[in-house]
Write a protein that holds these residues in place. Structure first.
Motif, mmCIF file in Angstrom:
data_model
loop_
_atom_site.group_PDB
_atom_site.id
_atom_site.type_symbol
_atom_site.label_atom_id
_atom_site.label_comp_id
_atom_site.label_asym_id
_atom_site.label_seq_id
_atom_site.Cartn_x
_atom_site.Cartn_y
_atom_site.Cartn_z
ATOM 1 N N PRO A 50 -14.684 0.078 0.158
ATOM 2 C CA PRO A 50 -15.370 0.838 1.219
ATOM 3 C C PRO A 50 -14.660 0.761 2.563
ATOM 4 N N SER A 51 -14.086 -0.405 2.888
ATOM 5 C CA SER A 51 -13.359 -0.546 4.150
ATOM 6 C C SER A 51 -12.105 0.324 4.156
ATOM 7 N N VAL A 52 -11.444 0.391 3.007
ATOM 8 C CA VAL A 52 -10.252 1.240 2.887
ATOM 9 C C VAL A 52 -10.639 2.707 3.067
ATOM 10 N N ARG A 53 -11.730 3.103 2.438
ATOM 11 C CA ARG A 53 -12.185 4.496 2.537
ATOM 12 C C ARG A 53 -12.519 4.864 3.994
ATOM 13 N N VAL A 110 -4.302 6.634 -3.088
ATOM 14 C CA VAL A 110 -3.952 5.351 -2.474
ATOM 15 C C VAL A 110 -3.777 4.310 -3.578
ATOM 16 N N TYR A 111 -2.648 3.623 -3.524
ATOM 17 C CA TYR A 111 -2.356 2.570 -4.503
ATOM 18 C C TYR A 111 -2.214 1.245 -3.738
ATOM 19 N N ILE A 112 -3.057 0.270 -4.078
ATOM 20 C CA ILE A 112 -3.046 -1.015 -3.370
ATOM 21 C C ILE A 112 -2.752 -2.130 -4.363
ATOM 22 N N ASN A 113 -1.677 -2.853 -4.099
ATOM 23 C CA ASN A 113 -1.298 -3.982 -4.950
ATOM 24 C C ASN A 113 -1.446 -5.279 -4.158
ATOM 25 N N TYR A 114 -2.077 -6.275 -4.795
ATOM 26 C CA TYR A 114 -2.318 -7.565 -4.135
ATOM 27 C C TYR A 114 -1.748 -8.684 -4.988
ATOM 28 N N ASN A 134 -8.705 9.094 -3.552
ATOM 29 C CA ASN A 134 -8.676 8.449 -4.867
ATOM 30 C C ASN A 134 -7.995 7.099 -4.665
ATOM 31 N N ILE A 135 -8.778 6.023 -4.692
ATOM 32 C CA ILE A 135 -8.273 4.698 -4.342
ATOM 33 C C ILE A 135 -8.141 3.839 -5.596
ATOM 34 N N ARG A 136 -6.928 3.354 -5.831
ATOM 35 C CA ARG A 136 -6.684 2.435 -6.940
ATOM 36 C C ARG A 136 -6.411 1.052 -6.353
ATOM 37 N N ILE A 137 -7.329 0.141 -6.611
ATOM 38 C CA ILE A 137 -7.267 -1.178 -5.988
ATOM 39 C C ILE A 137 -7.538 -2.250 -7.034
ATOM 40 N N SER A 138 -6.902 -3.379 -6.895
ATOM 41 C CA SER A 138 -7.080 -4.486 -7.835
ATOM 42 C C SER A 138 -8.549 -4.894 -7.906
ATOM 43 N N VAL A 148 0.850 -1.199 0.000
ATOM 44 C CA VAL A 148 0.000 0.000 0.000
ATOM 45 C C VAL A 148 0.881 1.242 0.000
ATOM 46 N N GLU A 149 0.610 2.164 -0.910
ATOM 47 C CA GLU A 149 1.294 3.463 -0.951
ATOM 48 C C GLU A 149 0.249 4.568 -0.885
ATOM 49 N N ILE A 150 0.529 5.571 -0.058
ATOM 50 C CA ILE A 150 -0.406 6.689 0.118
ATOM 51 C C ILE A 150 0.348 8.000 -0.088
ATOM 52 N N LYS A 151 -0.195 8.840 -0.945
ATOM 53 C CA LYS A 151 0.355 10.184 -1.165
ATOM 54 C C LYS A 151 -0.736 11.206 -0.854
ATOM 55 N N THR A 152 -0.389 12.251 -0.117
ATOM 56 C CA THR A 152 -1.364 13.278 0.221
ATOM 57 C C THR A 152 -0.817 14.656 -0.119
ATOM 58 N N VAL A 153 -1.692 15.530 -0.578
ATOM 59 C CA VAL A 153 -1.335 16.916 -0.868
ATOM 60 C C VAL A 153 -2.464 17.813 -0.370
ATOM 61 N N ASN A 154 -2.224 19.115 -0.422
ATOM 62 C CA ASN A 154 -3.188 20.084 0.082
ATOM 63 C C ASN A 154 -4.516 20.020 -0.676
#
Length: 295
Positions: free
Chosen positions: A47-50, A64-68, A35-39, A22-28
């Motif tokens: 929804p659980s991630v959110r 959010v980038y999620i790789n499985y 913005n969730i990118r999930i397989s 999991v990688e998370i980047k945040t900006v102002n």
């Protein structure tokens, strides 16, 4: 605690051949915008991630980038639709008999007919998969928060320096303000006496002079503005140490600081007070820029 909206966090968790990254980047950003990118394979967990993100982050643009990955053996089952298979056989035999065709049906031939074979993938335990994902997500959020708090600490120190500079300017104005009315009275009296000498008119009634001075004092009185400035500065300091996100409150206080500084500048009839008020506005503008980075 002051926390920057800018940061990055990465988390990994692997167990029994299953691996989450999991990688998370945040900006102002003014609001919370994830913005969730999930397989697609685990898209039901979005929804659980959110919900988890909402508990950790109050505002900001969040990518959010999620790789499985699943290195385990692929499992599943193949089912034969026996009823449909029997109907195919019966129909073919009936069709061939009147025509005298040989019964050359083979199993491989029949199994190739539509809907005879169906493959079913084994459904994984979603709760178990979610528990693995949450551990990777929690690690990423912890790392993200550490980075945001570190940057937030630097912003907090800078803001405190600017508040100190503003407090010093407020004290300078407080010391200077009483002199403004006295200087006005002295200049007005001197000007009136000069005019009386030039025109040879009788002396001016002292009561009228004091009335004019009183009206001037009312117009340029900035006691309330100075009191509110000191209060806003104190509230700003306290907000910087709140445990919850305080960016919106700081934004409001900055607007109020600017309002009071503008009023002082507009009421001022003194060069030094005007200079100090403009100095405050300069510090307030710097503060405004900095708090845009705070959650």
């Amino acid at each position: 605690m002051a926390r920057s909206m800018t940061g990055f966090g990465r988390g990994e968790f692997a167990l029994e051949g299953k691996r989450f990254t999991v990688e998370i980047k945040t900006v102002n950003h003014r609001y919370f915008e994830p913005n969730i990118r999930i397989s697609r394979k685990i898209s039901s967990l979005e929804p659980s991630v959110r919900d988890m993100l909402k508990r950790w982050i109050s505002r900001g643009k969040v990518d959010v980038y999620i790789n499985y990955e699943d290195d385990g053996a692929l499992t599943g089952s193949v089912l034969v639709n026996e009823a449909l298979l029997g109907e195919y056989v019966e129909a073919l035999r009936k069709a061939g008999s009147p025509l005298g065709l040989a019964d050359d049906l083979s199993l491989s031939h029949i199994l190739s007919f539509p809907e005879v074979l169906k493959a079913h993938a084994v459904i994984e335990d979603e709760a178990y998969i979610e528990s693995l994902l949450m551990q990777a997500l929690t690690e990423a959020l912890n790392n993200l928060t550490a980075m945001r708090e570190k940057e937030g600490g630097a912003i907090r120190r800078d803001l405190l320096d600017k508040l100190d500079a503003m407090s010093q300017l407020v004290e300078e104005i407080k010391q200077r303000a009483p002199m403004v009315v006295r200087n006005y009275r002295d200049k007005l009296r001197a000007r009136v006496e000069e005019l009386l000498d030039e025109t040879k008119l009788p002396s001016l009634d002292p009561g009228r002079l004091e009335t004019e001075v009183t009206l001037f004092a009312d117009r340029c009185c900035i006691d309330e503005e100075l009191t509110r400035l000191s209060s806003h500065i104190q509230q700003f300091r306290q907000a910087l140490d709140l445990k919850e996100a305080s960016g919106r409150k700081l934004d409001f206080l900055t607007q109020e600081l600017n309002r009071e500084a503008n009023t002082i500048a507009s009421k001022s009839n003194d060069l030094e007070i005007t200079r100090a008020a403009l100095g405050m506005k300069n510090e307030i503008e710097k503060i405004r820029e900095q708090i845009q980075n705070l959650e």
